[in-house]
Design an enzyme around this catalytic site. Structure first.
Site, PDB file in Angstrom:
ATOM      1  CG  ASP A 254     -25.566  46.342  14.811  1.00  0.00           C
ATOM      2  OD1 ASP A 254     -24.552  46.954  14.410  1.00  0.00           O
ATOM      3  OD2 ASP A 254     -26.032  46.487  15.939  1.00  0.00           O
TER       4      ASP A 254
ATOM      5  CD  GLU B  72     -28.084  44.232  19.515  1.00  0.00           C
ATOM      6  OE1 GLU B  72     -28.287  43.851  20.671  1.00  0.00           O
ATOM      7  OE2 GLU B  72     -28.453  45.326  19.094  1.00  0.00           O
ATOM      8  CG  ASN B  73     -30.526  44.124  16.087  1.00  0.00           C
ATOM      9  OD1 ASN B  73     -29.620  44.928  15.940  1.00  0.00           O
ATOM     10  ND2 ASN B  73     -31.362  44.193  17.115  1.00  0.00           N
TER      11      ASN B  73
ATOM     12  CG  ASN C  66     -29.534  47.150  22.804  1.00  0.00           C
ATOM     13  OD1 ASN C  66     -28.774  47.087  21.832  1.00  0.00           O
ATOM     14  ND2 ASN C  66     -30.754  47.636  22.705  1.00  0.00           N
ATOM     15  CG  HIS C  67     -32.165  44.136  20.802  1.00  0.00           C
ATOM     16  ND1 HIS C  67     -33.426  44.305  21.322  1.00  0.00           N
ATOM     17  CD2 HIS C  67     -31.863  45.292  20.137  1.00  0.00           C
ATOM     18  CE1 HIS C  67     -33.888  45.502  20.982  1.00  0.00           C
ATOM     19  NE2 HIS C  67     -32.961  46.122  20.281  1.00  0.00           N
TER      20      HIS C  67
ATOM     21  CG  HIS D 225     -24.139  47.113  20.894  1.00  0.00           C
ATOM     22  ND1 HIS D 225     -24.248  46.741  19.576  1.00  0.00           N
ATOM     23  CD2 HIS D 225     -25.417  47.251  21.340  1.00  0.00           C
ATOM     24  CE1 HIS D 225     -25.521  46.642  19.243  1.00  0.00           C
ATOM     25  NE2 HIS D 225     -26.256  46.966  20.305  1.00  0.00           N
TER      26      HIS D 225
ATOM     27  CG  HIS E  33     -26.989  50.518  19.606  1.00  0.00           C
ATOM     28  ND1 HIS E  33     -27.994  49.627  19.928  1.00  0.00           N
ATOM     29  CD2 HIS E  33     -27.436  51.749  19.989  1.00  0.00           C
ATOM     30  CE1 HIS E  33     -28.993  50.289  20.502  1.00  0.00           C
ATOM     31  NE2 HIS E  33     -28.688  51.567  20.539  1.00  0.00           N
TER      32      HIS E  33
ATOM     33  CG  HIS F 207     -28.951  49.287  13.184  1.00  0.00           C
ATOM     34  ND1 HIS F 207     -30.145  48.587  13.140  1.00  0.00           N
ATOM     35  CD2 HIS F 207     -28.240  48.710  14.191  1.00  0.00           C
ATOM     36  CE1 HIS F 207     -30.155  47.645  14.074  1.00  0.00           C
ATOM     37  NE2 HIS F 207     -29.009  47.712  14.719  1.00  0.00           N
TER      38      HIS F 207
END
Length: 281
Positions: free
Chosen positions: A8, A39-40, A67-68, A160, A185, A187
């Site tokens: 991520d 996604e981040n 999820n983001h 994820h 997810h 991290h």
């Protein structure tokens, strides 16, 4: 084939860390295909088309989400025109985008299937991820052209999720049918990178590409305040200390005939975690 998967990307510092180190990784490892989880990437929350295109221009072949995915609302109207951008396959029917994609490798000879799914344990309620993944793998079987016109030469699965057990279950279910199953997810890179009995490389979490002098990529002061006081405080924002940014991921070499992993090594480059930079034999 040689595959790179990077975890991520969190915020500006994570993006710049990836863009800074990718030329060295490409020169050193000569990868045929590169996947990153993005996604981040936009301020720690979602991704934009502009950021995705910057990653593609730097040599990234596919970007996965999580999820983001929709934190940057404009992506809802943009994702369908980017086949290299993949959101979780178990989002409800009718969600924009795609949960998997088949793309050409850099060598022009091979095809790579990338699947993105999201876990359900301690996560947002979504559809069961296992049936749609099974459906895709029945169509696009690992093993190249010998498996038929829909056969692929490598399968990369980004799962994820929060729970290590759920990720491990996915790894064992796909063992022998994927080249790499890797979690995102959390991290934090896990130390369990291995090649499973059936030939699938597996790691529970790839870790993040971001500032590690933080709480999973976010400035620690706001996170600590919320944990101790249990009241809202400063909005979370990504760490920005380039000196403690570390790029984390996985390097996998596969057998060209079977697509199974024959080598798997961690990638950790930067100023905080212990360094691990694979080299070609």
């Amino acid at each position: 084939m040689r595959l790179i998967f990077l975890g991520d990307i969190v915020g500006r510092s994570g993006r710049e860390g990836v863009l800074r180190h990718l030329p060295m990784l490409r020169d050193r490892l000569k990868p045929d295909f590169i996947v990153v989880n993005g996604e981040n990437a936009a301020g720690g929350f979602g991704i934009t088309e502009k950021i995705a295109q910057e990653l593609f221009a730097a040599g990234v072949d596919c970007v996965t989400l999580g999820n983001h995915a929709w934190d940057q609302k404009e992506l809802l109207s943009q994702i369908d025109r980017m086949p290299q951008l993949v959101r979780p396959i178990n989002f409800p029917d009718g969600t924009p985008g795609r949960g998997y994609t088949v793309l050409p490798a850099k060598n022009g000879r091979h095809k790579v299937l990338v699947i993105n799914a999201m876990g359900r344990v301690f996560m947002d309620p979504l559809d069961d991820p296992f049936p749609p993944v099974e459906k895709v793998l029945r169509i696009h079987q690992l093993g190249g052209a010998r498996m038929g016109p829909a056969g692929v030469d490598a399968v990369i699965m980004d799962f994820h999720g929060e729970a290590s057990s759920e990720k491990m279950i996915m790894g064992h279910i796909l063992d022998g049918r994927a080249s790499l199953v890797v979690g995102t997810h959390c991290h934090v890179p896990t130390a369990d990178l291995q090649i499973l009995n059936g030939g699938t490389a597996y790691q529970t979490d790839a870790g993040m590409c971001g500032d590690y002098d933080t709480v999973i990529g976010m400035k620690k002061e706001a996170a600590i305040h919320k944990m101790l006081r249990k009241i809202p405080g400063e909005r979370y924002s990504p760490g920005e200390n380039d000196a403690t940014v570390t790029v984390c991921g996985v390097f996998v070499e596969t057998d060209d005939r079977t697509g199974h992993a024959k080598r798997a090594e961690p990638i950790r480059i930067g100023g905080r975690l212990g360094q691990s930079i694979p080299t070609l034999a």
